[in-house]
Write a protein that holds these residues in place. Structure first.
Motif, short mmCIF file in Angstrom:
data_model
loop_
_atom_site.label_atom_id
_atom_site.label_comp_id
_atom_site.label_asym_id
_atom_site.label_seq_id
_atom_site.Cartn_x
_atom_site.Cartn_y
_atom_site.Cartn_z
N ALA A 30 0.83 -1.20 0.00
CA ALA A 30 0.00 0.00 0.00
C ALA A 30 0.87 1.25 0.00
O ALA A 30 0.60 2.22 -0.73
N VAL A 213 -3.48 -4.03 -3.75
CA VAL A 213 -3.63 -2.59 -3.49
C VAL A 213 -4.38 -1.93 -4.65
O VAL A 213 -5.26 -1.09 -4.44
N SER A 216 -7.99 -2.74 -4.14
CA SER A 216 -8.61 -2.09 -2.98
C SER A 216 -8.79 -0.59 -3.20
O SER A 216 -9.74 0.00 -2.66
N ILE A 217 -7.90 0.03 -3.97
CA ILE A 217 -8.02 1.46 -4.24
C ILE A 217 -9.35 1.78 -4.91
O ILE A 217 -9.93 2.85 -4.68
N ALA A 220 -11.99 1.44 -1.73
CA ALA A 220 -11.70 1.98 -0.40
C ALA A 220 -11.99 3.48 -0.35
O ALA A 220 -11.93 4.19 -1.35
N THR A 226 -7.88 1.10 2.53
CA THR A 226 -7.13 0.52 1.41
C THR A 226 -6.25 -0.62 1.89
O THR A 226 -6.18 -1.69 1.27
#
Length: 290
Positions: A30, A213, A216-217, A220, A226
């Motif tokens: 991240a 990541v 998730s971005i 989130a 994130t």
């Protein structure tokens, strides 16, 4: 699968390692993604490959068993991280040059060591693409130590890492020792890459640090969220990849990466569908108000 997991030590070692890697790789990833340093993972993974090839060569030529490929790869990765940081200081106006320089050096050394060792063998193949049977008890203990170090450092320096990731100039003005923190950060990256090679493989380890990541971005609503989503995606991909690797008798690294790509595609499509539904809802609400 559960019965075999309880019966065979190597499977327990592999799954415990997978669970640990599924946490620390996206956790550090991240910060890597936000700082736009994704290529550092690629550079250090190739340097780690050179270290692994060197360790295999030493085992073959000298019979010295304490120079294991895992620890030689770890050593090369740390040295590569230090060299990247040194080169960033040399090329202050072109700091990104440090990454391709070290990456090229890692590839070159890998080719030399592999050639001297008379080419590929099963052990090197497992290091390249991961294996469900390659994690020893000593490897597991080493990975646990690395995980503790990574989690402790991120917990202690979370504020500093966060500020450096989003606004390095402001962080330096506030008195944060940017060079020192960055040096610690790149060493952590080297340790995580070395720890992950047993499960994902050298050539695919950077994907485990960046793809969760990237997924998730998309969904989130903050940096901490994130990290949480990235760890969840990483764990799902690692566990399913190890299970499929065990039953299909294939390296788990490729399956883990493919699963992460599917998760990324799913989040992108899900985000577009959600956004489309929200737009329609706003449009219909606006028409009602008229």
């Amino acid at each position: 699968m559960l019965a075999n997991l309880l019966e065979f030590e190597f499977l327990r070692n592999t799954f415990l390692t997978g669970i640990i890697i599924g946490i620390i790789a996206p956790l550090l990833g991240a910060f890597i993604v936000v700082r736009r340093l994704s290529l550092i993972a690629d550079a250090l993974s190739h340097v780690t490959l050179a270290g692994i090839a060197f360790g295999l060569l030493m085992e073959k030529k000298t019979g010295i068993l304490w120079i294991t490929p895992f620890y030689s790869g770890l050593g090369f990765s740390v040295i590569g991280a230090i060299l990247i940081e040194r080169l960033r200081r040399v090329y202050t106006a072109f700091q990104e040059l440090a990454i391709p320089i070290i990456l090229s050096g890692g590839v070159g050394l890998s080719v030399i060591f592999i050639s001297i060792a008379n080419g590929f063998n099963t052990d090197l193949y497992n290091y390249l693409f991961g294996s469900v049977s390659a994690v020893s008890r000593n490897d597991l203990f080493s990975i646990i130590v690395i995980a503790v170090i990574v989690c402790a450092v991120i917990f202690l320096f979370y504020k500093e890492l966060f500020l450096l990731s989003f606004d390095e100039e402001h962080a330096e003005v506030t008195g944060i020792h940017a060079k020192r923190i960055h040096f610690i950060f790149i060493l952590l990256t080297a340790l995580v890459i070395a720890a992950s090679i047993r499960i994902v493989g050298v050539l695919l380890v950077s994907a485990l640090m960046t793809l969760p990541v990237a997924a998730s971005i998309r969904i989130a609503k903050g940096f901490k969220q994130t990290i949480i989503y990235a760890i969840i995606f990483g764990e799902v991909a690692v566990i399913l990849g190890l299970i499929s690797g065990y039953y299909l008798e294939i390296p788990p690294g490729g399956t883990i990466v493919v699963l992460l790509i599917f998760l990324l595609i799913a989040t992108i499509i899900g985000k577009k569908i959600t956004q489309s539904l929200l737009n329609r809802k706003h449009q219909s609400h606006g028409e009602v108000l008229k």
